[in-house]
Design a protein around this motif. Structure first.
Motif, PDB file in Angstrom:
ATOM      1  N   TYR A  25       0.860  -1.189   0.000  1.00 26.24           N
ATOM      2  CA  TYR A  25       0.000   0.000   0.000  1.00 26.24           C
ATOM      3  C   TYR A  25       0.892   1.232   0.000  1.00 26.24           C
ATOM      4  O   TYR A  25       1.991   1.214   0.555  1.00 26.24           O
ATOM      5  CB  TYR A  25      -0.889   0.001   1.249  1.00 26.24           C
ATOM      6  CG  TYR A  25      -1.781   1.220   1.399  1.00 26.24           C
ATOM      7  CD1 TYR A  25      -2.978   1.327   0.697  1.00 26.24           C
ATOM      8  CD2 TYR A  25      -1.413   2.261   2.243  1.00 26.24           C
ATOM      9  CE1 TYR A  25      -3.793   2.446   0.833  1.00 26.24           C
ATOM     10  CE2 TYR A  25      -2.227   3.381   2.388  1.00 26.24           C
ATOM     11  CZ  TYR A  25      -3.410   3.468   1.681  1.00 26.24           C
ATOM     12  OH  TYR A  25      -4.207   4.576   1.817  1.00 26.24           O
ATOM     13  N   TYR A  26       0.432   2.285  -0.657  1.00 24.44           N
ATOM     14  CA  TYR A  26       1.167   3.545  -0.591  1.00 24.44           C
ATOM     15  C   TYR A  26       0.184   4.701  -0.473  1.00 24.44           C
ATOM     16  O   TYR A  26      -0.992   4.591  -0.821  1.00 24.44           O
ATOM     17  CB  TYR A  26       2.065   3.738  -1.816  1.00 24.44           C
ATOM     18  CG  TYR A  26       1.319   4.227  -3.047  1.00 24.44           C
ATOM     19  CD1 TYR A  26       1.218   5.589  -3.328  1.00 24.44           C
ATOM     20  CD2 TYR A  26       0.705   3.331  -3.917  1.00 24.44           C
ATOM     21  CE1 TYR A  26       0.523   6.039  -4.436  1.00 24.44           C
ATOM     22  CE2 TYR A  26       0.012   3.776  -5.026  1.00 24.44           C
ATOM     23  CZ  TYR A  26      -0.076   5.131  -5.285  1.00 24.44           C
ATOM     24  OH  TYR A  26      -0.775   5.573  -6.376  1.00 24.44           O
ATOM     25  N   HIS A  27       0.676   5.810   0.012  1.00 28.48           N
ATOM     26  CA  HIS A  27      -0.152   7.002   0.189  1.00 28.48           C
ATOM     27  C   HIS A  27       0.778   8.203   0.162  1.00 28.48           C
ATOM     28  O   HIS A  27       1.782   8.227   0.872  1.00 28.48           O
ATOM     29  CB  HIS A  27      -0.888   6.925   1.534  1.00 28.48           C
ATOM     30  CG  HIS A  27      -1.966   7.951   1.682  1.00 28.48           C
ATOM     31  ND1 HIS A  27      -2.577   8.224   2.881  1.00 28.48           N
ATOM     32  CD2 HIS A  27      -2.542   8.783   0.787  1.00 28.48           C
ATOM     33  CE1 HIS A  27      -3.489   9.161   2.715  1.00 28.48           C
ATOM     34  NE2 HIS A  27      -3.481   9.522   1.455  1.00 28.48           N
ATOM     35  N   ILE A  29       0.892  12.292   0.718  1.00 32.37           N
ATOM     36  CA  ILE A  29       0.172  13.457   1.234  1.00 32.37           C
ATOM     37  C   ILE A  29       0.903  14.723   0.796  1.00 32.37           C
ATOM     38  O   ILE A  29       2.100  14.873   1.034  1.00 32.37           O
ATOM     39  CB  ILE A  29       0.094  13.432   2.775  1.00 32.37           C
ATOM     40  CG1 ILE A  29      -0.756  12.254   3.263  1.00 32.37           C
ATOM     41  CG2 ILE A  29      -0.466  14.754   3.311  1.00 32.37           C
ATOM     42  CD1 ILE A  29      -2.224  12.385   2.969  1.00 32.37           C
ATOM     43  N   HIS A  42      -1.126  -0.654  11.432  1.00 26.12           N
ATOM     44  CA  HIS A  42      -1.091  -1.559  10.290  1.00 26.12           C
ATOM     45  C   HIS A  42      -0.612  -2.941  10.728  1.00 26.12           C
ATOM     46  O   HIS A  42       0.016  -3.090  11.774  1.00 26.12           O
ATOM     47  CB  HIS A  42      -0.119  -1.041   9.218  1.00 26.12           C
ATOM     48  CG  HIS A  42      -0.379   0.363   8.789  1.00 26.12           C
ATOM     49  ND1 HIS A  42      -1.382   0.702   7.925  1.00 26.12           N
ATOM     50  CD2 HIS A  42       0.250   1.523   9.110  1.00 26.12           C
ATOM     51  CE1 HIS A  42      -1.370   2.009   7.728  1.00 26.12           C
ATOM     52  NE2 HIS A  42      -0.397   2.530   8.437  1.00 26.12           N
ATOM     53  N   GLU A  46       5.525   0.257   8.271  1.00 26.26           N
ATOM     54  CA  GLU A  46       5.255   1.442   7.463  1.00 26.26           C
ATOM     55  C   GLU A  46       6.512   2.301   7.390  1.00 26.26           C
ATOM     56  O   GLU A  46       7.135   2.593   8.408  1.00 26.26           O
ATOM     57  CB  GLU A  46       4.116   2.275   8.054  1.00 26.26           C
ATOM     58  CG  GLU A  46       3.809   3.528   7.228  1.00 26.26           C
ATOM     59  CD  GLU A  46       2.800   4.442   7.896  1.00 26.26           C
ATOM     60  OE1 GLU A  46       1.611   4.354   7.543  1.00 26.26           O
ATOM     61  OE2 GLU A  46       3.206   5.232   8.775  1.00 26.26           O
ATOM     62  N   SER A 133       8.260   8.150  -5.943  1.00 26.76           N
ATOM     63  CA  SER A 133       6.964   8.847  -5.945  1.00 26.76           C
ATOM     64  C   SER A 133       6.432   9.002  -7.361  1.00 26.76           C
ATOM     65  O   SER A 133       5.232   8.822  -7.617  1.00 26.76           O
ATOM     66  CB  SER A 133       7.109  10.228  -5.297  1.00 26.76           C
ATOM     67  OG  SER A 133       7.553  10.121  -3.975  1.00 26.76           O
ATOM     68  N   TYR A 137       2.942   7.645  -9.033  1.00 23.78           N
ATOM     69  CA  TYR A 137       1.974   8.549  -9.659  1.00 23.78           C
ATOM     70  C   TYR A 137       1.582   8.075 -11.063  1.00 23.78           C
ATOM     71  O   TYR A 137       0.400   7.974 -11.393  1.00 23.78           O
ATOM     72  CB  TYR A 137       2.557   9.962  -9.756  1.00 23.78           C
ATOM     73  CG  TYR A 137       2.217  10.860  -8.594  1.00 23.78           C
ATOM     74  CD1 TYR A 137       0.898  11.096  -8.204  1.00 23.78           C
ATOM     75  CD2 TYR A 137       3.232  11.504  -7.881  1.00 23.78           C
ATOM     76  CE1 TYR A 137       0.597  11.927  -7.139  1.00 23.78           C
ATOM     77  CE2 TYR A 137       2.934  12.343  -6.810  1.00 23.78           C
ATOM     78  CZ  TYR A 137       1.613  12.549  -6.447  1.00 23.78           C
ATOM     79  OH  TYR A 137       1.326  13.375  -5.391  1.00 23.78           O
TER      80      TYR A 137
END
Length: 299
Positions: A25-27, A29, A42, A46, A133, A137
């Protein structure tokens, strides 16, 4: 001039080669308006890398300032959250990773069981994380393999920092009691400024740039009460002061933020073991209001 040398596999290479990293999973901000994350945990490790700006990390009732180039490693089942400092253009990437392979146990021993922070401000690392990153994207064909490769490189930098610098992994310090007392006083000031109104816990926590659960932890540690009970205790304290005046009980209830007179009576008795009128009598005041206890029971 030519140089020749044999290249041998080192202990670190064996450790870092004989296991796999999988990103589950990635996020990312890119925060605006003083962002505060929600408290969570989690099943996996992480990795949180600060791409820009400044903020604060909270985990296991501990906190530390985080800034551009800092990497936080949070172990499984550790409750945590982050917040942005005002006016810092905070940007952070979160990666949840799963380790597999022969050396998984050794890698996770290296990480330990508590969250920790290391500073990876080298240009190589920044470029690596920016490239990672970008892959997340755009997600062009083969992006997952690229991410796995970047993560392997990142782990090499992590290993080097941990093994070559005794001060590379600062402890995430417990929140200092002095700081906790200061926040508790600020909460009291906030309640007094909003005494006659209903206080929303979420908005109050946001006012102090804290997550509600973390603010509750600070208050409980300092006072032994939950945040909600602490607010009520302040209201009752102020009501006791007003009962030394000629102000009516109903007006006092309204002035101290209680939704109704019966509710005020119940809270007051629970805290003071006497009714507001009995408390007023104990102050030797002449004016005592009648109160319809039967009506209270019906309410």
């Amino acid at each position: 001039m030519k140089r020749y040398m044999n290249i041998e596999r080192q202990e670190a290479d064996a450790l870092l080669s004989d296991f796999e990293i999988h990103c589950s999973y990635y996020h990312i901000i890119e925060a605006e308006d003083e962002w505060i994350g929600y408290s969570h945990c989690h099943k996996t490790y992480e990795l949180a890398y600060v791409l820009s700006g400044e903020g604060e990390y909270f985990g296991n009732d501990s906190s530390t300032k985080i800034m551009e180039g800092d990497l936080i490693i949070t172990p499984p089942y550790c409750e945590h959250f982050e917040k942005e400092y005002p006016d810092t253009s905070f940007s952070i990437i979160f990666l949840n990773v799963i380790h597999t392979g022969k050396q998984t146990e050794e890698i996770e021993k290296l990480f330990g069981e508590q969250p920790f922070k290391i500073s990876l401000k080298e240009k190589k690392v920044k470029n690596l994380m920016n490239n990672l990153s970008y892959e997340l994207y755009v997600q062009q064909p083969g992006f997952y393999s690229m991410i796995m490769q970047y993560l392997k490189e990142l782990y090499i930098f992590i290993y080097r920092h941990i093994k070559t610098d005794d001060n590379a992994v600062p402890e995430i310090k417990k929140y200092q009691r002095g700081q906790s007392a200061e926040i508790t006083n600020k909460v009291k000031e906030y309640v007094l400024m909003n005494l006659s109104t209903k206080i929303n816990i979420g908005k109050m926590a946001e006012h102090f740039f804290y997550h509600p659960k973390y603010l509750n932890t600070i208050i409980r540690t300092q006072t032994g009460e939950t945040l909600t009970n602490y607010i009520q205790s302040i209201r009752i304290q102020e009501a006791c002061k007003l009962l030394s005046s000629d102000m009516s009980v109903s007006n006092i209830a309204e002035a101290t933020g209680f939704s109704s007179v019966p509710y005020f009576y119940r809270c007051f008795i629970n805290r003071m073991s006497v009714t507001p009128n009995q408390y007023r009598i104990s102050l030797n005041l002449a004016k005592v209001e009648p109160y319809d206890e039967e009506n209270e029971r019906k309410t």
